[in-house]
Design an enzyme around this catalytic site. Structure first.
Site, PDB file in Angstrom:
ATOM      1  N   SER A 115      -4.630  -1.471  -3.802  1.00  0.00           N
ATOM      2  CA  SER A 115      -3.767  -2.703  -3.580  1.00  0.00           C
ATOM      3  C   SER A 115      -2.263  -2.048  -3.653  1.00  0.00           C
ATOM      4  O   SER A 115      -1.842  -1.242  -4.460  1.00  0.00           O
ATOM      5  CB  SER A 115      -3.652  -3.932  -4.366  1.00  0.00           C
ATOM      6  OG  SER A 115      -2.906  -4.548  -3.871  1.00  0.00           O
ATOM      7  N   TYR A 129      -5.016  -7.906 -12.210  1.00  0.00           N
ATOM      8  CA  TYR A 129      -5.214  -7.414 -11.163  1.00  0.00           C
ATOM      9  C   TYR A 129      -4.401  -6.273 -10.396  1.00  0.00           C
ATOM     10  O   TYR A 129      -5.046  -5.081 -10.375  1.00  0.00           O
ATOM     11  CB  TYR A 129      -5.097  -8.395  -9.975  1.00  0.00           C
ATOM     12  CG  TYR A 129      -5.136  -8.021  -8.388  1.00  0.00           C
ATOM     13  CD1 TYR A 129      -6.515  -8.210  -7.967  1.00  0.00           C
ATOM     14  CD2 TYR A 129      -4.012  -7.527  -7.563  1.00  0.00           C
ATOM     15  CE1 TYR A 129      -6.553  -7.654  -6.665  1.00  0.00           C
ATOM     16  CE2 TYR A 129      -4.380  -7.024  -6.399  1.00  0.00           C
ATOM     17  CZ  TYR A 129      -5.745  -7.184  -5.918  1.00  0.00           C
ATOM     18  OH  TYR A 129      -5.692  -6.742  -4.524  1.00  0.00           O
TER      19      TYR A 129
END
Length: 168
Positions: A115, A129
């Protein structure tokens, strides 16, 4: 659609309704298989079944992931562990299951979905995350150097934000 045989894995095959409709309508060579990346036995049996049925796996795409919103102080250690288990260790389990065969054949490709939040400040992604995706990106770079000379290509895709089930 390009004529490749695809095995799509997921924890819960009951959630595959939309994918099953597309596969059936377009007569695509896609098989569905249950696989929980958080579980050693599930990865071993799931990918073991794929290898037994198809003889080899040429491409592995690690895209399983869960979100982990909140800052460090707002997220429990247990939540960090949960997110790392799926987003980092889940990918690692799958890699370890397929890379010996790829190295032996001197052919294969591993794509890790990380990401943009793992590489730069992204205040809404969540500490757990972002950390898990940064760890997977670092592993990807290490593996590219290690496995490249053995014919196994390794890279990552680091998308930015887009609406998914993770984003609510």
């Amino acid at each position: 659609r390009g004529g490749h045989t695809v095995i799509a894995t997921m924890r819960n095959l009951e959630s595959a309704g939309e994918l099953q409709k597309i596969v059936a309508a377009e007569k695509l060579p896609v098989s569905l298989a249950a696989l929980n990346v958080d579980d050693d036995a599930s990865v071993e049996s799931g990918l073991g079944n794929v290898l037994a049925e198809h003889g080899r796996l040429d491409v592995l795409v690690n895209n399983a992931g869960i979100g982990g919103g909140g800052s460090v102080e707002e997220s429990s250690t247990a939540r960090f562990r949960e997110v790392m288990e799926t987003n980092f260790f889940g990918a690692l389990r799958c890699i370890k299951a397929v890379v010996p065969g790829m190295r032996e054949r001197r052919h294969g490709c591993i794509v890790n979905v990380t990401s943009i939040a793992g590489g730069r400040l992204h205040p809404f992604a969540g500490a757990a995350y972002s950390t898990s995706k940064a760890a997977l990106a670092a592993l990807t770079r290490e593996m590219a150097a290690d496995f490249g000379p053995h014919g196994v290509r390794v890279n990552s895709i680091a998308p930015g934000f887009f609406p998914t089930a993770l984003s609510g």
